[in-house]
Design a protein around this motif. Sequence first.
Motif, PDB file in Angstrom:
ATOM      1  N   ALA A 138      21.804  29.607  -1.576  1.00  0.00           N
ATOM      2  CA  ALA A 138      22.379  30.530  -0.601  1.00  0.00           C
ATOM      3  C   ALA A 138      22.924  29.849   0.662  1.00  0.00           C
ATOM      4  N   CYS A 139      22.352  28.720   1.053  1.00  0.00           N
ATOM      5  CA  CYS A 139      22.820  28.040   2.266  1.00  0.00           C
ATOM      6  C   CYS A 139      23.066  26.565   1.954  1.00  0.00           C
ATOM      7  N   ASN A 140      23.294  25.766   2.954  1.00  0.00           N
ATOM      8  CA  ASN A 140      23.623  24.359   2.717  1.00  0.00           C
ATOM      9  C   ASN A 140      22.402  23.443   2.749  1.00  0.00           C
ATOM     10  N   PHE A 141      21.193  23.973   2.651  1.00  0.00           N
ATOM     11  CA  PHE A 141      19.991  23.134   2.627  1.00  0.00           C
ATOM     12  C   PHE A 141      19.965  22.324   1.340  1.00  0.00           C
ATOM     13  N   HIS A 142      19.730  21.018   1.461  1.00  0.00           N
ATOM     14  CA  HIS A 142      19.582  20.149   0.300  1.00  0.00           C
ATOM     15  C   HIS A 142      18.867  18.870   0.705  1.00  0.00           C
ATOM     16  N   THR A 143      18.322  18.195  -0.289  1.00  0.00           N
ATOM     17  CA  THR A 143      17.647  16.921  -0.070  1.00  0.00           C
ATOM     18  C   THR A 143      18.425  15.821  -0.782  1.00  0.00           C
ATOM     19  N   ASN A 144      18.014  14.587  -0.534  1.00  0.00           N
ATOM     20  CA  ASN A 144      18.516  13.480  -1.340  1.00  0.00           C
ATOM     21  C   ASN A 144      17.501  13.229  -2.458  1.00  0.00           C
ATOM     22  N   PRO A 184      13.229  26.784   2.848  1.00  0.00           N
ATOM     23  CA  PRO A 184      12.530  26.847   4.132  1.00  0.00           C
ATOM     24  C   PRO A 184      13.442  27.238   5.294  1.00  0.00           C
ATOM     25  N   ILE A 185      14.749  27.253   5.080  1.00  0.00           N
ATOM     26  CA  ILE A 185      15.700  27.617   6.131  1.00  0.00           C
ATOM     27  C   ILE A 185      16.060  29.095   6.074  1.00  0.00           C
ATOM     28  N   CYS A 186      16.530  29.559   4.894  1.00  0.00           N
ATOM     29  CA  CYS A 186      17.033  30.933   4.796  1.00  0.00           C
ATOM     30  C   CYS A 186      16.221  31.829   3.870  1.00  0.00           C
ATOM     31  N   GLY A 187      15.272  31.269   3.118  1.00  0.00           N
ATOM     32  CA  GLY A 187      14.481  32.063   2.186  1.00  0.00           C
ATOM     33  C   GLY A 187      15.146  32.267   0.841  1.00  0.00           C
ATOM     34  N   GLY A 188      16.286  31.618   0.604  1.00  0.00           N
ATOM     35  CA  GLY A 188      17.014  31.757  -0.655  1.00  0.00           C
ATOM     36  C   GLY A 188      16.353  31.025  -1.813  1.00  0.00           C
ATOM     37  N   ARG A 189      16.923  31.202  -3.000  1.00  0.00           N
ATOM     38  CA  ARG A 189      16.422  30.561  -4.215  1.00  0.00           C
ATOM     39  C   ARG A 189      16.735  29.066  -4.194  1.00  0.00           C
ATOM     40  N   LEU A 190      15.793  28.268  -4.677  1.00  0.00           N
ATOM     41  CA  LEU A 190      15.968  26.819  -4.744  1.00  0.00           C
ATOM     42  C   LEU A 190      16.221  26.372  -6.170  1.00  0.00           C
TER      43      LEU A 190
END
Length: 90
Positions: free
Chosen positions: A56-62, A9-15
């Motif tokens: 791709a970016c530093n987006f992550h959850t717990n 949801p931040i950069c559109g990269g693969r999750l």
Amino acid sequence: MAKILNKCPICGGRLEYSTLMQFTKDYQIKLNGKLSKNSKNSDVSPMECGYISCTACNFHTNCDLECEENHNIKIYQKNGVYLYEDDGNL
């Protein structure tokens, strides 16, 4: 409004969804009282815990699917589908 979580949801990269697993590593105790060098894994079972991260970016959850950074994104699962809402007012 809820959206399907199929990209970051931040950069559109693969999750990626990472499931944390638990197992025991079993060693035999030798006649001299020391542990053997060989071992086997047993009792492989899920801890029922996992997290989502972007490749791709530093987006992550717990493990509760709460965003670790200061993002106002709510992630949840409904009928086996991951959804998210981005609310700037949270």
